[in-house]
Design a protein around this motif. Sequence first.
Motif, mmCIF file in Angstrom:
data_model
loop_
_atom_site.group_PDB
_atom_site.id
_atom_site.type_symbol
_atom_site.label_atom_id
_atom_site.label_comp_id
_atom_site.label_asym_id
_atom_site.label_seq_id
_atom_site.Cartn_x
_atom_site.Cartn_y
_atom_site.Cartn_z
ATOM 1 N N TYR A 46 0.861 -1.190 0.000
ATOM 2 C CA TYR A 46 0.000 0.000 0.000
ATOM 3 C C TYR A 46 0.897 1.240 0.000
ATOM 4 N N SER A 49 -0.691 8.080 -2.459
ATOM 5 C CA SER A 49 -0.777 8.599 -3.820
ATOM 6 C C SER A 49 -0.048 9.933 -3.929
ATOM 7 N N TYR A 57 -2.963 3.746 -2.786
ATOM 8 C CA TYR A 57 -3.211 2.653 -3.717
ATOM 9 C C TYR A 57 -2.501 1.389 -3.263
ATOM 10 N N MET A 70 -3.117 -2.221 -9.958
ATOM 11 C CA MET A 70 -3.250 -1.140 -8.988
ATOM 12 C C MET A 70 -4.718 -0.951 -8.638
ATOM 13 N N SER A 71 -5.000 -0.875 -7.340
ATOM 14 C CA SER A 71 -6.337 -0.551 -6.851
ATOM 15 C C SER A 71 -6.224 0.734 -6.052
ATOM 16 N N ARG A 72 -7.080 1.712 -6.360
ATOM 17 C CA ARG A 72 -7.028 3.015 -5.694
ATOM 18 C C ARG A 72 -8.062 3.087 -4.579
ATOM 19 N N TYR A 73 -7.703 3.825 -3.514
ATOM 20 C CA TYR A 73 -8.568 4.031 -2.355
ATOM 21 C C TYR A 73 -8.460 5.485 -1.916
#
Length: 89
Positions: A46, A49, A57, A70-73
């Motif tokens: 993790y 950004s 991410y 990639m997964s964004r949060y």
Amino acid sequence: MNTQTAPQKNKHFLKMLLGVVITLSISACTTAPTPADVDTCTQAGYFRSSTIVGGYYRCVWSTSYNRWIMSRYACPAGQEFNEQKQKCE
């Protein structure tokens, strides 16, 4: 023989000038981000950004696609992601 009058030549010139101005304006709005402005995955984990305030991410290697996924949060409003603690604060 040139049959264009002075007003017609001026009108043509102004249209060309307007086209150049529009083209330059559009290209200024569509330039690609520089590599420093883009979050990238080079290892699993993790990460905070660099492009989104309060965002972070997750990077995971996909063996199926043979590339990083990639997964964004987003952290709750007013918080930032702390990479050392791996949480929003």
